[in-house]
Design an enzyme around this catalytic site. Structure first.
Site, PDB file in Angstrom:
ATOM      1  N   GLN A 291       0.820  -1.214   0.000  1.00 30.88           N
ATOM      2  CA  GLN A 291       0.000   0.000   0.000  1.00 30.88           C
ATOM      3  C   GLN A 291       0.855   1.267   0.000  1.00 30.88           C
ATOM      4  OE1 GLN A 291      -2.534  -0.572   3.431  1.00 30.88           O
ATOM      5  NE2 GLN A 291      -3.803  -2.072   2.390  1.00 30.88           N
TER       6      GLN A 291
ATOM      7  N   HIS B 124      -0.874   0.301   5.553  1.00 38.09           N
ATOM      8  CA  HIS B 124      -1.415   1.255   6.525  1.00 38.09           C
ATOM      9  C   HIS B 124      -0.442   2.384   6.856  1.00 38.09           C
ATOM     10  CE1 HIS B 124      -4.579  -1.743   8.267  1.00 38.09           C
ATOM     11  NE2 HIS B 124      -4.526  -1.779   6.951  1.00 38.09           N
TER      12      HIS B 124
ATOM     13  N   GLU C 147     -14.569   4.275   9.944  1.00 39.11           N
ATOM     14  CA  GLU C 147     -15.078   5.316  10.844  1.00 39.11           C
ATOM     15  C   GLU C 147     -14.917   6.717  10.284  1.00 39.11           C
ATOM     16  OE1 GLU C 147     -13.097   5.056  14.614  1.00 39.11           O
ATOM     17  OE2 GLU C 147     -13.973   3.097  15.099  1.00 39.11           O
TER      18      GLU C 147
ATOM     19  N   TYR D 235      -8.908   7.627  20.074  1.00 39.44           N
ATOM     20  CA  TYR D 235     -10.014   7.170  19.220  1.00 39.44           C
ATOM     21  C   TYR D 235     -10.230   5.648  19.265  1.00 39.44           C
ATOM     22  CZ  TYR D 235     -10.717  11.926  18.182  1.00 39.44           C
ATOM     23  OH  TYR D 235     -11.022  13.250  18.351  1.00 39.44           O
TER      24      TYR D 235
ATOM     25  N   TYR E 192      -9.518  -9.400   9.399  1.00 43.93           N
ATOM     26  CA  TYR E 192      -9.697 -10.037   8.082  1.00 43.93           C
ATOM     27  C   TYR E 192      -9.784 -11.548   8.206  1.00 43.93           C
ATOM     28  CZ  TYR E 192      -8.546  -5.514   6.116  1.00 43.93           C
ATOM     29  OH  TYR E 192      -8.548  -4.176   5.803  1.00 43.93           O
TER      30      TYR E 192
END
Lengths: 158, 371
Positions: free
Chosen positions: B85, B150, B244, B254, B265
């Site tokens: 990613q 991420h 979210e 959070y 997953y």
């Protein structure tokens, strides 16, 4: 033959349960360290929820089609290869089946936990496999599954 | 026989009316392809209405000028790590870009001390023509990670001139999001030159990284402010479910991964808990996931009905969610632009049109204007 297949499937299910329980317990221990309200009931219900989700429930949403649960599928493939090799090896090597299949199960889990990050850009899909100790305990789960298979084979042949 | 004919006529009329009504909404805007053959376009920034900078995850910074994608990329952009990613990702202009020509880029890069590791880095440089000069590092996430997942990598300037940077949890390091001694799963706040603002919440906390603004995040890929800059909206990918939308406040936790609406997953629980005192709740969450990938707070004039809405691009199944807000509450959600594939990002252009890019090695840049 039917008994052998049944024990093979049971050994996969047993390993899958143990792997799931290891992941759940480690996760809940960490949550507990954050002072989250992790009670005995939370442990029990989470272990069974995880067993259902990891081992019995098809994976939906990851791909356009539903796929069989990943964990038992991986263990199935790993055990199929390692148990086949063990079956062949036992024709020449004299080792008690429960130990030989135990080692085969451990080897299968070793490859699963170490190859997974290679395929997924370093990601350990199983949360319980993210530390060396976690990896070791998963390999032990593989040993237990293999040991179960070997001891049942012994009984069939006795 | 006559009755049958009448029933058929009524049925045809009904379906005709319905299809006309259904199509009516889509006809209120038009989608036009401005550029194509972009290689995994990611970030978008407007120099002017006709000059658009686009980052390609594969490592190039491209310029679209007067509707034409210049064939040569901007030179002087540091090398990024295009893996998983990771790659060249976020871009934002300095609020005073007209005078100082500073642009900010975020990307993943190989750790120079250990080639097996990588991290998120943010730089700024001066855009002079089609070259980036005077490149300097503004932020580098610490510690480095093994995974190529991420990163977060979104940025926004606040009205006080400080820069917020989203830093993802690195996937394997999710528990680190609850600790303050690292940059995993955090929102970072720095001054425009990379120094640390003295009013950051953890600057006096022993062992804490002083750049941290908020914590307990997963993979944050959208961060914007409302028009007057008083509210910060952030969205993040959940695992399987649990994406979210949050309102970000200084020093708040959070919750990830101690509380979540998603599961792993693999199917395993991330946490059996969805709330806890001291941990913030999202103002909206999605189960199943939509994979939110970018966000804009719409304040343009081209679509008066959409003024004050949040637009969130989504990779799965590939659409844009328009969220109607009343104060800071989401009161309704509308699905738009769901026929062009996975949408990687959405921004508002200076003229009030919406601009989006699709996530592909043949990515396209679309402009949405009223019909």
């Amino acid at each position: 033959m039917i008994k052998k297949i049944l024990f093979f499937l049971l050994s996969i299910l047993l390993t899958s349960f143990l792997v799931g329980a290891q992941t759940t317990i480690l996760n809940l221990m960490w949550l507990s360290s954050l002072e989250m309200p992790v009670t005995l009931m939370v442990y029990i219900s989470s272990i069974f929820k995880d067993f259902y989700m990891l081992s019995l429930s098809p994976v939906v949403g990851m791909l356009p089609i539903s796929i069989p649960p990943l964990l038992p599928t991986l263990i199935f493939l790993g055990f199929l290869i390692s148990f086949s090799v063990t079956w062949l090896a036992l024709k020449w090597v004299k080792v008690e089946k429960k130990y030989a299949y135990g080692i085969a199960g451990a080897v299968a889990l070793f490859f699963i936990v170490y190859l997974m990050p290679v395929v997924f850009f370093g990601v350990d899909m199983l949360a319980g496999a993210r530390t060396p100790l976690g990896k070791l305990s998963l390999i032990i789960c593989g040993y237990v599954g293999g040991h179960f298979m070997g001891s049942k084979l012994n009984k069939i042949e006795l | 026989m006559k009755i049958l004919k009448q029933i058929s006529l009524i049925t045809i009329t009904y379906f005709l009316c319905f299809s006309l009504f259904a199509n009516h909404h889509e006809e209120s805007y038009k989608l036009e392809v401005v550029a194509e053959d972009l290689s995994f376009p990611w970030g978008i920034a407007f120099i002017s209405n006709e000059e658009i900078l686009i980052t390609e995850k594969t490592g190039e910074l491209r310029l679209i000028s007067q509707g034409v994608l210049l064939p040569e990329p901007i030179s002087g952009v540091p090398e990024s790590l295009f893996r998983g990613q990771g790659g060249l990702e976020g871009i934002v202009l300095h609020p005073n870009f007209e005078n100082n020509q500073y642009i900010y880029l975020s990307f993943s890069e190989t750790d120079q001390n250990n080639k097996k590791l990588n991290t998120l880095r943010v730089i700024r440089g001066k855009l002079e023509g089609t070259s980036l000069t005077e490149v300097e590092t503004i932020f580098r996430a610490s510690p480095s990670r093994k995974t190529a997942n991420h990163y977060g990598a979104k940025m926004v300037f606040l009205k006080d001139g400080t820069l917020l940077i989203t830093s993802g949890d690195g996937f394997n390091y999710r528990e680190e999001a609850q600790k303050l001694d690292n940059h995993f799963g955090k929102i970072i706040r720095v001054n425009d030159d990379g120094t640390i603002p003295q009013d950051n919440p953890f600057i006096e906390t022993p062992g804490a990284k002083p750049e941290i603004w908020s914590y307990g995040h997963r993979n944050l890929q959208g961060i914007v402010t409302n028009l007057d800059g008083s509210v910060i909206y952030e969205h993040e990918h959940g695992p399987r479910g649990g994406d979210e939308l949050n309102i970000i406040e200084k020093g708040k936790n959070y919750g990830w991964p101690a509380i979540t609406y998603g599961i792993d997953y693999s199917g395993a629980l991330v946490s059996p808990f969805k709330e806890k005192e001291g941990m913030e709740q999202p103002i909206k969450y999605w189960v199943p996931s939509i994979a939110p990938s970018g966000m804009t707070f719409y304040n343009g004039d081209l679509f008066p009905d959409w003024k004050g809405s949040l637009f969130i691009s989504a990779l799965v199944p590939g659409d844009v969610r328009r969220l109607d807000l009343e104060g800071t509450n989401v009161v309704s959600e509308e699905v738009l632009f769901n026929k062009i594939g996975r949408i990687r990002n959405i921004v508002t252009a200076p003229d009030g049109s919406l601009v989006m890019v699709t996530d592909s090695n043949k990515g396209k840049l679309y402009r949405v204007t009223p019909k």
